[in-house]
Enzyme design. Structure first.
Site, PDB file in Angstrom:
ATOM      1  N   ASP A   8      79.877  56.864  88.452  1.00 23.62           N
ATOM      2  CA  ASP A   8      79.808  57.091  87.005  1.00 23.62           C
ATOM      3  C   ASP A   8      78.662  56.250  86.439  1.00 23.62           C
ATOM      4  O   ASP A   8      78.693  55.025  86.491  1.00 23.62           O
ATOM      5  CB  ASP A   8      81.153  56.659  86.409  1.00 23.62           C
ATOM      6  CG  ASP A   8      81.201  56.783  84.907  1.00 23.62           C
ATOM      7  OD1 ASP A   8      80.172  57.104  84.271  1.00 23.62           O
ATOM      8  OD2 ASP A   8      82.295  56.552  84.351  1.00 23.62           O
ATOM      9  N   ILE A   9      77.677  56.910  85.876  1.00 28.99           N
ATOM     10  CA  ILE A   9      76.465  56.209  85.432  1.00 28.99           C
ATOM     11  C   ILE A   9      76.758  55.198  84.319  1.00 28.99           C
ATOM     12  O   ILE A   9      76.021  54.228  84.154  1.00 28.99           O
ATOM     13  CB  ILE A   9      75.382  57.230  85.016  1.00 28.99           C
ATOM     14  CG1 ILE A   9      73.985  56.597  85.090  1.00 28.99           C
ATOM     15  CG2 ILE A   9      75.662  57.820  83.639  1.00 28.99           C
ATOM     16  CD1 ILE A   9      72.850  57.609  85.006  1.00 28.99           C
ATOM     17  N   ASN A  22      71.697  67.111  74.649  1.00 26.38           N
ATOM     18  CA  ASN A  22      71.234  68.405  74.125  1.00 26.38           C
ATOM     19  C   ASN A  22      70.314  68.131  72.944  1.00 26.38           C
ATOM     20  O   ASN A  22      70.167  66.974  72.522  1.00 26.38           O
ATOM     21  CB  ASN A  22      72.414  69.299  73.736  1.00 26.38           C
ATOM     22  CG  ASN A  22      73.306  68.648  72.712  1.00 26.38           C
ATOM     23  OD1 ASN A  22      72.840  68.275  71.628  1.00 26.38           O
ATOM     24  ND2 ASN A  22      74.579  68.464  73.026  1.00 26.38           N
ATOM     25  N   VAL A  31      78.073  64.231  81.219  1.00 24.78           N
ATOM     26  CA  VAL A  31      77.599  62.838  81.232  1.00 24.78           C
ATOM     27  C   VAL A  31      77.312  62.348  79.805  1.00 24.78           C
ATOM     28  O   VAL A  31      77.509  61.174  79.487  1.00 24.78           O
ATOM     29  CB  VAL A  31      76.386  62.703  82.187  1.00 24.78           C
ATOM     30  CG1 VAL A  31      75.147  63.374  81.684  1.00 24.78           C
ATOM     31  CG2 VAL A  31      76.122  61.238  82.511  1.00 24.78           C
ATOM     32  N   ASP A  32      76.894  63.245  78.949  1.00 20.34           N
ATOM     33  CA  ASP A  32      76.636  62.912  77.536  1.00 20.34           C
ATOM     34  C   ASP A  32      77.915  62.387  76.869  1.00 20.34           C
ATOM     35  O   ASP A  32      77.922  61.321  76.220  1.00 20.34           O
ATOM     36  CB  ASP A  32      76.136  64.193  76.838  1.00 20.34           C
ATOM     37  CG  ASP A  32      75.530  63.952  75.474  1.00 20.34           C
ATOM     38  OD1 ASP A  32      75.348  62.776  75.090  1.00 20.34           O
ATOM     39  OD2 ASP A  32      75.222  64.951  74.796  1.00 20.34           O
ATOM     40  N   SER A 115      70.503  68.533  83.987  1.00 19.36           N
ATOM     41  CA  SER A 115      70.571  70.014  83.951  1.00 19.36           C
ATOM     42  C   SER A 115      71.435  70.658  85.022  1.00 19.36           C
ATOM     43  O   SER A 115      71.571  71.881  85.031  1.00 19.36           O
ATOM     44  CB  SER A 115      69.175  70.664  84.001  1.00 19.36           C
ATOM     45  OG  SER A 115      68.528  70.601  82.756  1.00 19.36           O
ATOM     46  N   THR A 116      72.019  69.868  85.931  1.00 19.14           N
ATOM     47  CA  THR A 116      72.744  70.512  87.041  1.00 19.14           C
ATOM     48  C   THR A 116      74.228  70.731  86.755  1.00 19.14           C
ATOM     49  O   THR A 116      74.973  71.154  87.644  1.00 19.14           O
ATOM     50  CB  THR A 116      72.604  69.712  88.354  1.00 19.14           C
ATOM     51  OG1 THR A 116      73.282  68.448  88.225  1.00 19.14           O
ATOM     52  CG2 THR A 116      71.156  69.496  88.717  1.00 19.14           C
ATOM     53  N   GLY A 117      74.670  70.443  85.535  1.00 19.95           N
ATOM     54  CA  GLY A 117      76.059  70.713  85.158  1.00 19.95           C
ATOM     55  C   GLY A 117      76.119  71.967  84.302  1.00 19.95           C
ATOM     56  O   GLY A 117      75.787  73.065  84.750  1.00 19.95           O
ATOM     57  N   VAL A 118      76.477  71.774  83.042  1.00 19.40           N
ATOM     58  CA  VAL A 118      76.603  72.883  82.085  1.00 19.40           C
ATOM     59  C   VAL A 118      75.314  73.717  81.994  1.00 19.40           C
ATOM     60  O   VAL A 118      75.381  74.934  81.798  1.00 19.40           O
ATOM     61  CB  VAL A 118      76.935  72.305  80.689  1.00 19.40           C
ATOM     62  CG1 VAL A 118      76.908  73.393  79.621  1.00 19.40           C
ATOM     63  CG2 VAL A 118      78.303  71.655  80.694  1.00 19.40           C
TER      64      VAL A 118
HETATM   65  N1  AR6 Z   1      77.981  59.831  85.469  1.00 21.95           N
HETATM   66  C1  AR6 Z   1      76.990  60.423  86.161  1.00 21.95           C
HETATM   67  N2  AR6 Z   1      76.834  61.754  86.259  1.00 21.95           N
HETATM   68  C2  AR6 Z   1      77.741  62.523  85.618  1.00 21.95           C
HETATM   69  C3  AR6 Z   1      78.803  62.006  84.856  1.00 21.95           C
HETATM   70  C4  AR6 Z   1      78.914  60.578  84.794  1.00 21.95           C
HETATM   71  N3  AR6 Z   1      79.876  59.973  84.100  1.00 21.95           N
HETATM   72  N4  AR6 Z   1      79.522  63.041  84.344  1.00 21.95           N
HETATM   73  C5  AR6 Z   1      78.932  64.172  84.781  1.00 21.95           C
HETATM   74  N5  AR6 Z   1      77.861  63.871  85.561  1.00 21.95           N
HETATM   75  P1  AR6 Z   1      75.999  67.775  82.469  1.00 21.95           P
HETATM   76  P2  AR6 Z   1      73.483  69.174  81.794  1.00 21.95           P
HETATM   77  C6  AR6 Z   1      76.901  64.766  86.244  1.00 21.95           C
HETATM   78  O1  AR6 Z   1      76.797  69.018  82.288  1.00 21.95           O
HETATM   79  O2  AR6 Z   1      73.695  70.166  82.878  1.00 21.95           O
HETATM   80  C7  AR6 Z   1      76.415  68.185  77.670  1.00 21.95           C
HETATM   81  O3  AR6 Z   1      77.470  68.757  76.947  1.00 21.95           O
HETATM   82  C8  AR6 Z   1      77.355  66.166  86.596  1.00 21.95           C
HETATM   83  O4  AR6 Z   1      78.054  66.182  87.842  1.00 21.95           O
HETATM   84  O5  AR6 Z   1      76.546  66.502  81.941  1.00 21.95           O
HETATM   85  O6  AR6 Z   1      72.121  68.553  81.641  1.00 21.95           O
HETATM   86  C9  AR6 Z   1      75.203  67.890  76.798  1.00 21.95           C
HETATM   87  O7  AR6 Z   1      75.561  67.533  75.478  1.00 21.95           O
HETATM   88  C10 AR6 Z   1      76.028  66.907  86.703  1.00 21.95           C
HETATM   89  O8  AR6 Z   1      75.524  66.823  88.021  1.00 21.95           O
HETATM   90  O9  AR6 Z   1      74.510  67.930  81.828  1.00 21.95           O
HETATM   91  C11 AR6 Z   1      74.458  69.186  76.844  1.00 21.95           C
HETATM   92  O10 AR6 Z   1      74.948  70.099  75.881  1.00 21.95           O
HETATM   93  C12 AR6 Z   1      75.093  66.131  85.782  1.00 21.95           C
HETATM   94  O11 AR6 Z   1      75.808  64.965  85.373  1.00 21.95           O
HETATM   95  C13 AR6 Z   1      74.721  69.712  78.239  1.00 21.95           C
HETATM   96  O12 AR6 Z   1      75.970  69.129  78.635  1.00 21.95           O
HETATM   97  C14 AR6 Z   1      74.646  66.886  84.556  1.00 21.95           C
HETATM   98  O13 AR6 Z   1      75.730  67.638  84.035  1.00 21.95           O
HETATM   99  C15 AR6 Z   1      73.666  69.266  79.220  1.00 21.95           C
HETATM  100  O14 AR6 Z   1      73.879  69.903  80.446  1.00 21.95           O
END
Ligand code: AR6
Length: 166
Positions: A8-9, A22, A31-32, A115-118
């Site tokens: 967890d970062i 975003n 993560v946000d 960018s690799t999540g949502v």
């Molecule tokens: N620590 C480290 N990495 C994490 C954590 C954490 N606590 N939680 C999730 N990840 P995402 P995006 C990883 O969806 O794709 C938000 O709603 C996760 O496994 O957080 O850039 C923003 O407000 C994945 O690999 O970000 C935007 O609307 C990575 O973080 C949108 O999501 C990114 O996943 C941005 O989407």
């Protein structure tokens, strides 16, 4: 020097952690959401003064209740199939975040897998862009530590392979 971590970062005590935000910079999920929860409400108050952020760009705030001193907020591209400049925009997220860290004379910065999540960017391609962009930047800067902090097993495996092979 590049380091690979899993976890967890928000727990990392580095000069800056990067937020995959975003364009509103007003919080979200993933993560946000985790960063805003751990930093406390003062982070949102500062973010409200920033007037958002364009895709590929980055802005810095304090870290408030986080162990990290600063948060660098960047906005990754939404993956729309690959013909909408997604690769260059993702690379820009890393370059612009590293440039802010350098300009603030920071020694350590930790990145999530932007960018690799949502936002749906293919993980292997995103990892390749992240590693190449950071390596290239480090050739001509004095940043001491760049950490890749992977949250999921897929990303951790991809980064392990890439960092061992280059
Ligand atoms: N620590 C480290 N990495 C994490 C954590 C954490 N606590 N939680 C999730 N990840 P995402 P995006 C990883 O969806 O794709 C938000 O709603 C996760 O496994 O957080 O850039 C923003 O407000 C994945 O690999 O970000 C935007 O609307 C990575 O973080 C949108 O999501 C990114 O996943 C941005 O989407």
């Amino acid at each position: 020097m590049i380091e690979l971590h899993k976890g967890d970062i928000t727990a990392f005590k580095v000069d800056a952690i990067v937020n995959a935000a975003n364009q509103s910079l007003l919080g979200g999920g993933g993560v946000d959401g985790a960063i805003h929860r751990a930093a406390g409400p003062a982070l949102l108050q500062e973010c409200k003064t920033l007037n958002g952020c364009k895709t590929g760009e980055a802005k810095i705030t304090k870290g408030y209740s986080l162990p990290a001193q600063f948060v660098i907020h960047t906005v990754g591209p939404v993956w729309l199939g690959g013909n909408n400049n997604e690769r260059e925009l993702l690379s820009n997220c890393y370059i612009n975040s590293l440039t802010i860290a350098k300009n603030h004379h920071l020694a350590s910065i930790a990145f999530p897998n932007i960018s690799t999540g949502v936002y749906g960017f293919p993980k292997p391609l995103a990892a390749d862009i992240a590693v190449k962009t950071v390596k290239h930047f480090l050739e001509e800067s004095r940043l001491q530590r760049v950490l890749f902090v992977c949250f999921d097993e897929d990303n951790y495996a991809l980064y392990s392979e890439l960092l061992n092979s280059i």
